[in-house]
Motif scaffolding. Structure first.
Motif, PDB file in Angstrom:
ATOM      1  N   LEU A  21      52.051  17.275 -94.823  1.00  9.10           N
ATOM      2  CA  LEU A  21      50.672  17.231 -95.293  1.00  9.10           C
ATOM      3  C   LEU A  21      50.013  15.908 -94.932  1.00  9.10           C
ATOM      4  CD1 LEU A  21      48.295  18.452 -96.812  1.00  9.10           C
ATOM      5  CD2 LEU A  21      49.302  17.544 -98.933  1.00  9.10           C
ATOM      6  N   ARG A  22      50.713  14.832 -95.128  1.00 11.62           N
ATOM      7  CA  ARG A  22      50.178  13.504 -94.789  1.00 11.62           C
ATOM      8  C   ARG A  22      49.816  13.443 -93.303  1.00 11.62           C
ATOM      9  NH1 ARG A  22      53.116  10.858 -97.860  1.00 11.62           N
ATOM     10  NH2 ARG A  22      55.033  11.103 -96.689  1.00 11.62           N
ATOM     11  N   GLU A  23      50.718  13.918 -92.452  1.00  8.20           N
ATOM     12  CA  GLU A  23      50.467  13.863 -91.005  1.00  8.20           C
ATOM     13  C   GLU A  23      49.383  14.841 -90.570  1.00  8.20           C
ATOM     14  OE1 GLU A  23      53.876  13.546 -88.421  1.00  8.20           O
ATOM     15  OE2 GLU A  23      55.059  12.764 -90.100  1.00  8.20           O
ATOM     16  N   LYS A  24      49.373  16.047 -91.136  1.00 12.17           N
ATOM     17  CA  LYS A  24      48.319  17.001 -90.783  1.00 12.17           C
ATOM     18  C   LYS A  24      46.952  16.467 -91.195  1.00 12.17           C
ATOM     19  CE  LYS A  24      50.671  21.474 -90.641  1.00 12.17           C
ATOM     20  NZ  LYS A  24      50.736  22.828 -91.228  1.00 12.17           N
ATOM     21  N   THR A  25      46.890  15.824 -92.343  1.00 12.06           N
ATOM     22  CA  THR A  25      45.626  15.258 -92.803  1.00 12.06           C
ATOM     23  C   THR A  25      45.146  14.183 -91.828  1.00 12.06           C
ATOM     24  OG1 THR A  25      46.188  15.741 -95.102  1.00 12.06           O
ATOM     25  CG2 THR A  25      44.468  14.100 -94.723  1.00 12.06           C
ATOM     26  N   GLU A  26      46.061  13.348 -91.349  1.00 14.94           N
ATOM     27  CA  GLU A  26      45.700  12.303 -90.378  1.00 14.94           C
ATOM     28  C   GLU A  26      45.266  12.893 -89.039  1.00 14.94           C
ATOM     29  OE1 GLU A  26      48.927   9.522 -89.940  1.00 14.94           O
ATOM     30  OE2 GLU A  26      48.953   9.062 -92.087  1.00 14.94           O
ATOM     31  N   VAL A  27      45.984  13.892 -88.573  1.00 17.31           N
ATOM     32  CA  VAL A  27      45.744  14.441 -87.237  1.00 17.31           C
ATOM     33  C   VAL A  27      44.616  15.475 -87.233  1.00 17.31           C
ATOM     34  CG1 VAL A  27      46.793  15.796 -85.367  1.00 17.31           C
ATOM     35  CG2 VAL A  27      48.124  14.007 -86.501  1.00 17.31           C
ATOM     36  N   LEU A  28      44.628  16.374 -88.206  1.00 17.99           N
ATOM     37  CA  LEU A  28      43.701  17.508 -88.204  1.00 17.99           C
ATOM     38  C   LEU A  28      42.531  17.349 -89.169  1.00 17.99           C
ATOM     39  CD1 LEU A  28      46.383  20.355 -88.254  1.00 17.99           C
ATOM     40  CD2 LEU A  28      45.138  19.464 -86.263  1.00 17.99           C
ATOM     41  N   GLY A  29      42.713  16.526 -90.178  1.00 12.76           N
ATOM     42  CA  GLY A  29      41.705  16.382 -91.220  1.00 12.76           C
ATOM     43  C   GLY A  29      42.080  17.157 -92.464  1.00 12.76           C
ATOM     44  N   GLY A  30      41.507  16.760 -93.576  1.00 12.85           N
ATOM     45  CA  GLY A  30      41.869  17.325 -94.871  1.00 12.85           C
ATOM     46  C   GLY A  30      41.400  18.740 -95.114  1.00 12.85           C
ATOM     47  N   GLN A  31      40.440  19.229 -94.312  1.00 11.08           N
ATOM     48  CA  GLN A  31      39.925  20.573 -94.549  1.00 11.08           C
ATOM     49  C   GLN A  31      40.290  21.557 -93.441  1.00 11.08           C
ATOM     50  OE1 GLN A  31      35.870  20.627 -95.856  1.00 11.08           O
ATOM     51  NE2 GLN A  31      36.223  18.993 -97.311  1.00 11.08           N
ATOM     52  N   HIS A  32      41.150  21.144 -92.534  1.00 15.63           N
ATOM     53  CA  HIS A  32      41.610  22.040 -91.473  1.00 15.63           C
ATOM     54  C   HIS A  32      42.472  23.147 -92.079  1.00 15.63           C
ATOM     55  CE1 HIS A  32      43.886  23.438 -87.963  1.00 15.63           C
ATOM     56  NE2 HIS A  32      42.881  22.966 -87.239  1.00 15.63           N
ATOM     57  N   HIS A  33      42.363  24.323 -91.501  1.00 19.49           N
ATOM     58  CA  HIS A  33      43.094  25.497 -91.988  1.00 19.49           C
ATOM     59  C   HIS A  33      44.591  25.214 -92.159  1.00 19.49           C
ATOM     60  CE1 HIS A  33      44.372  29.657 -92.344  1.00 19.49           C
ATOM     61  NE2 HIS A  33      45.158  29.477 -91.310  1.00 19.49           N
ATOM     62  N   ALA A  34      45.221  24.632 -91.159  1.00 14.48           N
ATOM     63  CA  ALA A  34      46.665  24.373 -91.226  1.00 14.48           C
ATOM     64  C   ALA A  34      47.000  23.346 -92.306  1.00 14.48           C
ATOM     65  CB  ALA A  34      47.179  23.900 -89.863  1.00 14.48           C
ATOM     66  N   THR A  35      46.141  22.372 -92.498  1.00 12.22           N
ATOM     67  CA  THR A  35      46.343  21.373 -93.549  1.00 12.22           C
ATOM     68  C   THR A  35      46.272  22.035 -94.918  1.00 12.22           C
ATOM     69  OG1 THR A  35      45.329  19.697 -92.119  1.00 12.22           O
ATOM     70  CG2 THR A  35      45.541  19.157 -94.454  1.00 12.22           C
ATOM     71  N   LEU A  36      45.319  22.927 -95.096  1.00 10.38           N
ATOM     72  CA  LEU A  36      45.157  23.598 -96.385  1.00 10.38           C
ATOM     73  C   LEU A  36      46.348  24.496 -96.710  1.00 10.38           C
ATOM     74  CD1 LEU A  36      41.358  24.491 -96.231  1.00 10.38           C
ATOM     75  CD2 LEU A  36      42.447  22.527 -97.343  1.00 10.38           C
ATOM     76  N   ILE A  37      46.923  25.120 -95.697  1.00  7.07           N
ATOM     77  CA  ILE A  37      48.111  25.957 -95.914  1.00  7.07           C
ATOM     78  C   ILE A  37      49.268  25.099 -96.422  1.00  7.07           C
ATOM     79  CG2 ILE A  37      49.911  27.308 -94.740  1.00  7.07           C
ATOM     80  CD1 ILE A  37      47.649  28.417 -92.957  1.00  7.07           C
ATOM     81  N   THR A  38      49.486  23.972 -95.773  1.00  9.40           N
ATOM     82  CA  THR A  38      50.567  23.084 -96.216  1.00  9.40           C
ATOM     83  C   THR A  38      50.290  22.567 -97.618  1.00  9.40           C
ATOM     84  OG1 THR A  38      51.086  22.460 -93.943  1.00  9.40           O
ATOM     85  CG2 THR A  38      51.832  20.960 -95.680  1.00  9.40           C
ATOM     86  N   ARG A  39      49.042  22.247 -97.887  1.00 12.76           N
ATOM     87  CA  ARG A  39      48.675  21.760 -99.220  1.00 12.76           C
ATOM     88  C   ARG A  39      48.977  22.819-100.287  1.00 12.76           C
ATOM     89  NH1 ARG A  39      42.761  19.200-100.775  1.00 12.76           N
ATOM     90  NH2 ARG A  39      43.243  18.845-102.960  1.00 12.76           N
ATOM     91  N   GLU A  40      48.678  24.067 -99.986  1.00 12.56           N
ATOM     92  CA  GLU A  40      48.958  25.133-100.945  1.00 12.56           C
ATOM     93  C   GLU A  40      50.463  25.317-101.139  1.00 12.56           C
ATOM     94  OE1 GLU A  40      47.326  29.480-102.274  1.00 12.56           O
ATOM     95  OE2 GLU A  40      46.346  28.370-100.675  1.00 12.56           O
ATOM     96  N   HIS A  41      51.213  25.276-100.052  1.00 16.00           N
ATOM     97  CA  HIS A  41      52.673  25.419-100.171  1.00 16.00           C
ATOM     98  C   HIS A  41      53.271  24.267-100.967  1.00 16.00           C
ATOM     99  CE1 HIS A  41      53.175  28.357 -96.554  1.00 16.00           C
ATOM    100  NE2 HIS A  41      52.330  28.790 -97.465  1.00 16.00           N
ATOM    101  N   LEU A  42      52.757  23.063-100.782  1.00 15.07           N
ATOM    102  CA  LEU A  42      53.238  21.928-101.569  1.00 15.07           C
ATOM    103  C   LEU A  42      52.952  22.158-103.052  1.00 15.07           C
ATOM    104  CD1 LEU A  42      54.405  19.124-102.034  1.00 15.07           C
ATOM    105  CD2 LEU A  42      52.160  18.174-101.396  1.00 15.07           C
ATOM    106  N   ALA A  43      51.754  22.614-103.378  1.00 18.63           N
ATOM    107  CA  ALA A  43      51.421  22.876-104.784  1.00 18.63           C
ATOM    108  C   ALA A  43      52.358  23.914-105.388  1.00 18.63           C
ATOM    109  CB  ALA A  43      49.966  23.322-104.899  1.00 18.63           C
ATOM    110  N   LEU A  44      52.658  24.951-104.640  1.00 15.72           N
ATOM    111  CA  LEU A  44      53.545  25.995-105.160  1.00 15.72           C
ATOM    112  C   LEU A  44      54.981  25.493-105.284  1.00 15.72           C
ATOM    113  CD1 LEU A  44      51.989  29.026-103.299  1.00 15.72           C
ATOM    114  CD2 LEU A  44      51.674  28.345-105.692  1.00 15.72           C
ATOM    115  N   THR A  45      55.374  24.597-104.406  1.00 21.42           N
ATOM    116  CA  THR A  45      56.694  23.976-104.524  1.00 21.42           C
ATOM    117  C   THR A  45      56.750  23.113-105.780  1.00 21.42           C
ATOM    118  OG1 THR A  45      56.967  24.003-102.121  1.00 21.42           O
ATOM    119  CG2 THR A  45      58.386  22.497-103.362  1.00 21.42           C
ATOM    120  N   LEU A  46      55.685  22.362-106.031  1.00 18.49           N
ATOM    121  CA  LEU A  46      55.629  21.555-107.257  1.00 18.49           C
ATOM    122  C   LEU A  46      55.729  22.444-108.499  1.00 18.49           C
ATOM    123  CD1 LEU A  46      52.860  18.985-106.271  1.00 18.49           C
ATOM    124  CD2 LEU A  46      55.317  18.528-106.572  1.00 18.49           C
ATOM    125  N   ALA A  47      55.041  23.583-108.461  1.00 18.27           N
ATOM    126  CA  ALA A  47      55.123  24.519-109.589  1.00 18.27           C
ATOM    127  C   ALA A  47      56.548  25.001-109.787  1.00 18.27           C
ATOM    128  CB  ALA A  47      54.178  25.697-109.362  1.00 18.27           C
TER     129      ALA A  47
END
Length: 137
Positions: free
Chosen positions: A31-57
């Motif tokens: 997520l950190r790298e996708k945010t740097e490379v693609l930006g925080g609102q890029h589709h692929a970044t958002l997918i990783t962000r959602e998977h991280l949230a579900l992992t935290l849950a």
């Protein structure tokens, strides 16, 4: 770019293998790298962000996961709209996390919804949205 997709899949593998802490660490790094490379609102970044949230849950950090999913839902509503399938998916995942916070057992489903209609509702498993993510690269 393909390296990030591969690393995302590796984190997903760890999640599915119940190596949740390893999955969390890897999703955070990707997520950190996708945010740097693609930006925080890029589709692929958002997918990783959602998977991280579900992992935290799944790790029991449900309040943090719910807050992350709420923020993600706001982005999806703004960028994709209320009727987009990924917006609906994020909302369903948020509702599942909230429900898991309220139920007496504290159980969280063990799979991430892939966007297809499921009779039993959303599940937590990093399988979700992978087919869409693959097209991003």
């Amino acid at each position: 770019m393909h390296t990030l997709a591969t690393r995302h899949r590796l984190a997903k593998f760890h999640f599915e293998s119940s190596r949740l802490e390893t999955a969390r660490q890897q999703f955070e790094d990707v997520l950190r790298e996708k945010t740097e490379v693609l930006g925080g609102q890029h589709h692929a970044t958002l997918i990783t962000r959602e998977h991280l949230a579900l992992t935290l849950a799944a790790l029991g950090h449900r309040q943090t996961a719910a807050e992350d999913l709420e923020a993600l839902l706001a982005i999806r509503l703004r960028t994709a709209g209320e009727h987009h399938p990924l917006t609906s998916l994020t909302l369903a995942n948020l509702e599942s996390v909230r429900e898991s916070m309220q139920n007496k057992t504290g159980k969280i489903p063990s799979a991430i919804e892939d966007g297809s209609p499921e009779p039993n509702g959303p599940q937590f498993s990093p399988r979700s949205q992978d087919h869409r993510q693959d097209r991003t690269y």
